[in-house]
Design a protein around this motif. Structure first.
Motif, short mmCIF file in Angstrom:
data_model
loop_
_atom_site.label_atom_id
_atom_site.label_comp_id
_atom_site.label_asym_id
_atom_site.label_seq_id
_atom_site.Cartn_x
_atom_site.Cartn_y
_atom_site.Cartn_z
N LEU A 54 41.71 -15.39 35.25
CA LEU A 54 41.43 -14.07 35.81
C LEU A 54 40.27 -13.40 35.07
CD1 LEU A 54 43.95 -11.54 37.16
CD2 LEU A 54 42.17 -10.72 35.64
N ASN A 55 40.37 -13.34 33.74
CA ASN A 55 39.34 -12.66 32.95
C ASN A 55 38.01 -13.41 32.99
OD1 ASN A 55 41.24 -10.75 32.23
ND2 ASN A 55 41.80 -11.78 30.34
N GLY A 56 38.09 -14.76 32.93
CA GLY A 56 36.87 -15.56 32.92
C GLY A 56 36.09 -15.42 34.22
N PHE A 57 36.79 -15.54 35.36
CA PHE A 57 36.11 -15.39 36.65
C PHE A 57 35.59 -13.98 36.83
CE2 PHE A 57 37.99 -19.45 37.92
CZ PHE A 57 36.99 -19.96 38.73
N ARG A 58 36.38 -13.00 36.38
CA ARG A 58 35.92 -11.60 36.49
C ARG A 58 34.62 -11.40 35.73
NH1 ARG A 58 35.67 -7.84 32.79
NH2 ARG A 58 35.74 -5.61 33.33
N ASP A 59 34.60 -11.87 34.47
CA ASP A 59 33.41 -11.68 33.65
C ASP A 59 32.19 -12.39 34.23
OD1 ASP A 59 34.98 -10.19 31.98
OD2 ASP A 59 35.11 -11.68 30.38
N ARG A 60 32.40 -13.62 34.74
CA ARG A 60 31.27 -14.37 35.31
C ARG A 60 30.76 -13.72 36.59
NH1 ARG A 60 33.95 -18.91 33.03
NH2 ARG A 60 35.26 -19.21 34.87
N GLY A 68 26.26 -10.10 38.88
CA GLY A 68 25.88 -8.95 39.68
C GLY A 68 26.88 -8.54 40.74
N VAL A 69 28.04 -9.19 40.76
CA VAL A 69 29.07 -8.83 41.74
C VAL A 69 29.74 -7.53 41.29
CG1 VAL A 69 31.25 -9.55 42.81
CG2 VAL A 69 29.46 -11.25 42.33
N PRO A 70 29.92 -6.57 42.18
CA PRO A 70 30.61 -5.33 41.79
C PRO A 70 32.01 -5.62 41.26
CG PRO A 70 29.56 -5.09 43.94
CD PRO A 70 29.46 -6.54 43.58
N GLU A 72 39.54 -0.97 38.45
CA GLU A 72 38.23 -1.47 38.86
C GLU A 72 38.17 -1.73 40.37
OE1 GLU A 72 36.56 -3.62 34.83
OE2 GLU A 72 37.47 -4.89 36.37
N MET A 73 39.25 -2.23 40.94
CA MET A 73 39.24 -2.55 42.37
C MET A 73 39.32 -1.30 43.24
SD MET A 73 41.44 -6.08 42.73
CE MET A 73 40.85 -6.36 44.41
N PHE A 74 39.88 -0.21 42.69
CA PHE A 74 40.00 1.03 43.44
C PHE A 74 39.44 2.18 42.61
CE2 PHE A 74 43.11 -1.79 45.25
CZ PHE A 74 42.98 -1.58 46.61
N SER A 75 38.19 2.02 42.20
CA SER A 75 37.50 3.03 41.40
C SER A 75 36.94 4.13 42.29
CB SER A 75 36.36 2.38 40.61
OG SER A 75 35.40 1.86 41.51
N ALA A 131 34.76 -4.24 41.74
CA ALA A 131 35.82 -4.16 42.75
C ALA A 131 35.99 -5.47 43.51
CB ALA A 131 35.52 -3.03 43.73
N GLN A 132 34.95 -6.30 43.55
CA GLN A 132 35.01 -7.56 44.30
C GLN A 132 35.10 -8.78 43.39
OE1 GLN A 132 31.62 -7.61 46.97
NE2 GLN A 132 31.83 -5.42 47.42
N ALA A 133 35.16 -8.55 42.09
CA ALA A 133 35.08 -9.66 41.14
C ALA A 133 36.36 -10.47 41.03
CB ALA A 133 34.69 -9.13 39.76
N TYR A 134 37.43 -10.00 41.67
CA TYR A 134 38.72 -10.68 41.54
C TYR A 134 39.04 -11.59 42.72
CZ TYR A 134 39.61 -7.31 37.78
OH TYR A 134 39.54 -6.56 36.62
N SER A 135 38.21 -11.59 43.77
CA SER A 135 38.56 -12.30 45.00
C SER A 135 38.73 -13.80 44.78
CB SER A 135 37.49 -12.04 46.07
OG SER A 135 37.44 -10.67 46.41
N THR A 136 37.77 -14.44 44.10
CA THR A 136 37.82 -15.88 43.92
C THR A 136 39.09 -16.33 43.22
OG1 THR A 136 35.40 -16.00 43.81
CG2 THR A 136 36.62 -17.89 42.95
N VAL A 137 39.47 -15.62 42.17
CA VAL A 137 40.64 -16.04 41.42
C VAL A 137 41.91 -15.86 42.24
CG1 VAL A 137 41.19 -13.85 40.26
CG2 VAL A 137 41.64 -16.02 39.10
N MET A 138 41.96 -14.91 43.17
CA MET A 138 43.13 -14.76 44.03
C MET A 138 43.32 -15.98 44.92
SD MET A 138 44.53 -12.00 43.07
CE MET A 138 43.85 -11.17 41.63
N TYR A 139 42.22 -16.52 45.44
CA TYR A 139 42.30 -17.73 46.26
C TYR A 139 42.75 -18.93 45.41
CZ TYR A 139 39.67 -14.94 49.64
OH TYR A 139 39.26 -13.96 50.51
#
Length: 470
Positions: free
Chosen positions: A408-414, A419-421, A280-283, A423-431
């Motif tokens: 990881l999955n919860g933040f991604r899904d939310r 409407g976040v793409p 997803e991040m490098f689609s 590829a960018q849906a994982y940033s918050t959980v990394m922080y």
């Protein structure tokens, strides 16, 4: 069944302790398949639609979040069973424990195959999650205290050998699972059901081999020429033993519980969804048509993480013999926090090599944390009950197995729902993961030697306690 009893697995004179690591690897390389379970996630979410290229599943297909529960439940029961049966493992010995682990872990694959055929997610969770998870727990802790007793001169190296195979399980399990699913894709389950049956049978053979190869040292055995070091009262390596129930009452146990929980939480969610995340991040949408990370390349990424997971367990635990357990964990938390903070930047830049490198180093320290923690426990609490203490500490893994993937999955899904793409849906959980590692740094900094009032020679063992000779 008497061959499984502890007394039938005591090594005779001249038996080489270097035969124990292959026995441990036979079990750990098998149960370590759980780290490659993410290759089954997407096929499991397309069981009704049958189209792996579709953006979403058909009506009635399971979501990625639902399928992710299998991994979380398995690791929850790994920690729970390790804590519950820790004393039993110390008492019965590694052979019976490893044999029981083989039956449960591999039997879980057979039950899960039936669940796939019937399209019953609860049955798959019961098979791979509950039964498999209990088998994971027993198989995980059974060789650890045995190897520590065989290698008192090099405990970090010993635990690295014991746990290295678990980190490398996906190196075998991920490509094997992918190849078998491709081979049997026409079986009506995208090959998942048949793959579960074959893998369960293969792992059963290897695990039983390990169970009958393993031995325990005779009472009073020591490596030739080795004498226990004389330690000072304030040293981080103690020459005293603390029994499991006393250890449970020490602040050191709970600080190490926090250390393990935070280190595992920061890595386990990534391992559970590594294949989907990198796709997803490098689609194609990010890197250009035909340039995105394919499912096959993602399986290679999972395999690469497995290599670093396995190598990190050996490298970092061996390093801890030279620099100490506490400094080793300081490196894990400080460097890991920096790398997690940088990952979203590399994702936005589309820099795949640096993205992969960051996760490779992070996962090496994640694996190194697992391999170093038994030696850390041995240093603080002695060898008498280290297996049982380790089992209880793995409750931290159970908790992290729920929290990490859910974060990881919860933040991604939310994020995607907002409407976040993808590829960018994982940033918050990394922080968030970086912040958790900072907390782990603080917890490790607070670890001190165990007070003498908890030592076994100051507290006679109560009736029914597990002793070093049990």
């Amino acid at each position: 069944m008497g061959l499984l009893d502890r007394e039938h697995s005591v090594a005779g004179p001249g038996w080489s302790r270097w035969l124990v690591p292959p026995a441990a690897l036979a079990v750990h390389l098998s149960i370590g398949q759980i780290y490659g379970y993410s290759v089954f996630n997407k096929p499991l979410t397309r069981q009704i639609g049958g189209d792996l290229t579709a953006a979403t599943g058909a009506a009635g297909d399971w979501s990625l979040f639902q399928v992710g529960l299998i991994f979380s439940v398995a690791l929850f029961f790994l920690g729970a069973s390790s804590a519950l049966f820790g004393k039993w493992v110390e008492r019965e010995g590694p052979r019976k424990t490893m044999f029981t682990s083989a039956l449960l872990f591999c039997g879980g694959f057979f039950v899960a195959a039936l669940g796939v055929k019937l399209h019953s997610l609860p049955l798959i969770i019961f098979g791979n999650g509950v039964l498999g998870g209990i088998g994971l727990g027993l198989g995980y802790i059974s060789p650890v205290s045995t190897l520590i007793k065989w290698f008192p001169d090099r405990p970090g190296l010993a635990t690295g050998m014991a746990i290295m195979g678990f980190g490398g399980g996906a190196l075998i399990g991920s490509p094997l699972g992918t190849a078998l699913m491709n081979r049997f894709a026409g079986d009506g389950t995208l090959g998942v059901g048949t793959t579960f049956l074959i893998m369960g049978a293969a792992y059963l053979v290897f695990m039983i081999f390990g169970a009958f190869l393993v031995r325990v040292p005779a009472e009073g055995w020591r490596p030739a020429g080795w004498t226990p070091p004389v330690t000072q009262a304030n040293a981080m390596i103690s020459s005293h033993n603390v029994l499991v129930d006393q250890a449970f009452r020490t602040p050191q146990f709970w600080l190490l519980f926090a250390v393990l929980f935070l280190n595992v939480t920061a890595g386990i969610g990534v391992l559970g969804q590594a294949s989907v995340m990198i796709q997803e991040m490098f689609s194609d949408a990010v890197r250009g048509a035909g340039l995105g990370v394919t499912a096959a390349a993602a399986a290679g990424f999972v395999g690469l993480l497995s290599i670093f997971n396995m190598a990190g367990r050996f490298f970092w635990s061996s390093t801890s013999d030279r620099i100490g357990r506490k400094p080793t964990y300081m490196v894990f938390f400080a460097l890991g926090a920096v790398l997690y903070f940088l990952i979203p930047l590399f994702g936005r830049l589309g820099n795949l090599p640096l993205f992969v490198l960051c996760f490779a180093v992070i996962i090496s320290m994640y694996g190194g944390g697992f391999a170093t923690i038994p030696a850390y426990l041995r240093d603080l609490f002695g060898t008498a009950n280290v297996g049982a203490i380790h089992g209880r500490l793995l409750l931290a893994w159970s908790a992290a197995a729920i929290v990490g993937p859910s974060l990881l999955n919860g933040f991604r899904d939310r994020q995607i729902a907002a409407g976040v793409p993808a590829a960018q849906a994982y940033s918050t959980v990394m922080y968030i993961m970086a912040a958790l590692l900072v907390l782990g740094f603080v917890a490790n900094l607070m670890v001190r030697p165990v007070a003498s009032r908890f030592w076994a020679d100051h507290n006679p063992a109560p009736a029914g306690a597990v002793s070093a000779d049990d």
